[in-house]
Design a protein around this motif. Structure first.
Motif, short mmCIF file in Angstrom:
data_model
loop_
_atom_site.label_atom_id
_atom_site.label_comp_id
_atom_site.label_asym_id
_atom_site.label_seq_id
_atom_site.Cartn_x
_atom_site.Cartn_y
_atom_site.Cartn_z
N CYS A 41 0.84 -1.21 0.00
CA CYS A 41 0.00 0.00 0.00
C CYS A 41 0.87 1.25 0.00
O CYS A 41 0.58 2.22 -0.71
N TRP A 42 1.95 1.23 0.77
CA TRP A 42 2.87 2.37 0.81
C TRP A 42 3.55 2.54 -0.54
O TRP A 42 3.75 3.65 -1.02
N TRP A 43 3.91 1.43 -1.18
CA TRP A 43 4.55 1.48 -2.49
C TRP A 43 3.62 2.11 -3.52
O TRP A 43 4.02 2.95 -4.33
N LEU A 44 2.36 1.70 -3.49
CA LEU A 44 1.39 2.25 -4.44
C LEU A 44 1.15 3.74 -4.17
O LEU A 44 1.00 4.52 -5.11
N LEU A 45 1.17 4.14 -2.90
CA LEU A 45 1.06 5.56 -2.56
C LEU A 45 2.26 6.31 -3.13
O LEU A 45 2.10 7.40 -3.70
N ALA A 46 3.44 5.73 -3.01
CA ALA A 46 4.64 6.36 -3.57
C ALA A 46 4.49 6.54 -5.07
O ALA A 46 4.78 7.62 -5.61
N ARG A 47 4.05 5.51 -5.76
CA ARG A 47 3.88 5.60 -7.22
C ARG A 47 2.88 6.68 -7.59
O ARG A 47 3.10 7.42 -8.56
N ALA A 48 1.79 6.78 -6.84
CA ALA A 48 0.79 7.81 -7.13
C ALA A 48 1.39 9.20 -6.94
O ALA A 48 1.24 10.07 -7.81
N HIS A 49 2.08 9.39 -5.81
CA HIS A 49 2.70 10.70 -5.56
C HIS A 49 3.72 11.04 -6.65
O HIS A 49 3.73 12.16 -7.17
N LEU A 50 4.58 10.09 -6.98
CA LEU A 50 5.62 10.34 -7.99
C LEU A 50 5.00 10.62 -9.35
O LEU A 50 5.49 11.48 -10.08
N SER A 51 3.94 9.93 -9.68
CA SER A 51 3.25 10.17 -10.96
C SER A 51 2.67 11.57 -11.02
O SER A 51 2.58 12.17 -12.09
N LEU A 52 2.28 12.08 -9.86
CA LEU A 52 1.74 13.44 -9.77
C LEU A 52 2.84 14.50 -9.67
O LEU A 52 2.54 15.69 -9.66
N GLY A 53 4.09 14.05 -9.57
CA GLY A 53 5.20 14.99 -9.44
C GLY A 53 5.47 15.41 -8.01
O GLY A 53 6.25 16.33 -7.77
N ASN A 54 4.84 14.74 -7.06
CA ASN A 54 5.06 15.02 -5.64
C ASN A 54 6.23 14.17 -5.13
O ASN A 54 6.04 13.18 -4.43
N ASN A 55 7.44 14.57 -5.49
CA ASN A 55 8.61 13.74 -5.21
C ASN A 55 8.89 13.58 -3.73
O ASN A 55 9.25 12.50 -3.28
N GLU A 56 8.73 14.64 -2.97
CA GLU A 56 9.02 14.55 -1.54
C GLU A 56 8.10 13.54 -0.85
O GLU A 56 8.55 12.65 -0.12
N GLN A 57 6.79 13.65 -1.13
CA GLN A 57 5.84 12.70 -0.54
C GLN A 57 6.07 11.29 -1.08
O GLN A 57 5.94 10.31 -0.35
N GLY A 58 6.40 11.20 -2.36
CA GLY A 58 6.68 9.90 -2.96
C GLY A 58 7.86 9.23 -2.30
O GLY A 58 7.82 8.03 -2.00
N ASN A 59 8.92 9.99 -2.07
CA ASN A 59 10.11 9.41 -1.45
C ASN A 59 9.85 9.01 0.00
O ASN A 59 10.38 8.01 0.48
N LYS A 60 9.01 9.78 0.70
CA LYS A 60 8.63 9.40 2.08
C LYS A 60 7.86 8.09 2.07
O LYS A 60 8.09 7.22 2.91
N ALA A 61 6.96 7.94 1.10
CA ALA A 61 6.19 6.70 1.00
C ALA A 61 7.09 5.52 0.62
O ALA A 61 6.90 4.41 1.12
N ILE A 62 8.09 5.77 -0.22
CA ILE A 62 9.05 4.71 -0.55
C ILE A 62 9.78 4.26 0.71
O ILE A 62 9.95 3.06 0.96
N SER A 63 10.19 5.21 1.53
CA SER A 63 10.87 4.87 2.79
C SER A 63 9.98 4.00 3.67
O SER A 63 10.46 3.03 4.29
N GLN A 64 8.70 4.33 3.72
CA GLN A 64 7.76 3.51 4.50
C GLN A 64 7.61 2.12 3.90
O GLN A 64 7.52 1.13 4.62
N ALA A 65 7.59 2.03 2.58
CA ALA A 65 7.49 0.73 1.91
C ALA A 65 8.72 -0.12 2.22
O ALA A 65 8.60 -1.32 2.48
N VAL A 66 9.89 0.51 2.22
CA VAL A 66 11.14 -0.20 2.55
C VAL A 66 11.07 -0.75 3.97
O VAL A 66 11.42 -1.90 4.22
N LEU A 67 10.62 0.09 4.90
CA LEU A 67 10.51 -0.34 6.31
C LEU A 67 9.58 -1.54 6.45
O LEU A 67 9.71 -2.33 7.39
N ARG A 68 8.65 -1.66 5.52
CA ARG A 68 7.66 -2.74 5.57
C ARG A 68 7.99 -3.86 4.57
O ARG A 68 7.13 -4.61 4.15
N ASN A 69 9.27 -3.90 4.19
CA ASN A 69 9.82 -5.00 3.38
C ASN A 69 9.25 -5.13 1.98
O ASN A 69 9.24 -6.22 1.42
#
Length: 153
Positions: A41-69
């Motif tokens: 779910c975090w990964w998909l949130l990251a993709r949505a943010h990055l697709s919208l050009g929201n890089n900061e939020q996308g990168n935060k969501a990627i970090s959360q996805a990493v923490l959740r393996n």
């Protein structure tokens, strides 16, 4: 309203596929609200943010996805990242992503994408090198590669 993350995940994937990035972001947030420990779910949130050009939020969501393996550096994930960067026209990050993909596998498609990304960010010598790799790997693409090379300054 469904309470299973699998349903949300499929909705989110569909929204990402058809370019409904705001809807994908909203559904991702709902998915996270149901079970914040689910990395997908975090990964998909990251993709949505990055697709919208929201890089900061996308990168935060990627970090959360990493923490959740979630496997954010898998080939599949890198291809998904590439699509997000294409959607937002973030060619600098797209180039980095294609470089990572090429570390895993030599591919005409990856070199072609890299050549275009480099040309968009003004790194023309690297764009030429990537295009020449396409020609080396697929000589029958000579006409297309030459046209691309002619388009560069």
């Amino acid at each position: 309203m469904p309470k299973h993350q699998e349903i949300f995940i499929e909705w989110i994937k569909y929204n990402l596929t058809i370019g409904q990035y705001l809807a994908a972001k909203e559904k991702s947030q709902e998915c996270i609200a149901l079970q914040a420990t689910l990395g997908h779910c975090w990964w998909l949130l990251a993709r949505a943010h990055l697709s919208l050009g929201n890089n900061e939020q996308g990168n935060k969501a990627i970090s959360q996805a990493v923490l959740r393996n979630h496997p954010v550096t898998s080939t599949e994930s890198l291809l998904e990242l590439a699509n997000a960067y294409i959607a937002s026209q973030n060619y600098r990050e797209l180039a980095k992503t294609y470089e990572q993909l090429l570390e895993r596998k030599i591919s005409i498609e990856y070199y072609a994408g890299l050549a275009i990304a480099y040309s968009k960010i003004g790194v023309f010598e690297k764009a030429k090198q990537a295009a020449l790799k396409v020609l080396e790997l697929q000589p029958e693409a000579k006409e297309e590669v030459e046209a691309f090379l002619q388009s560069l300054p």
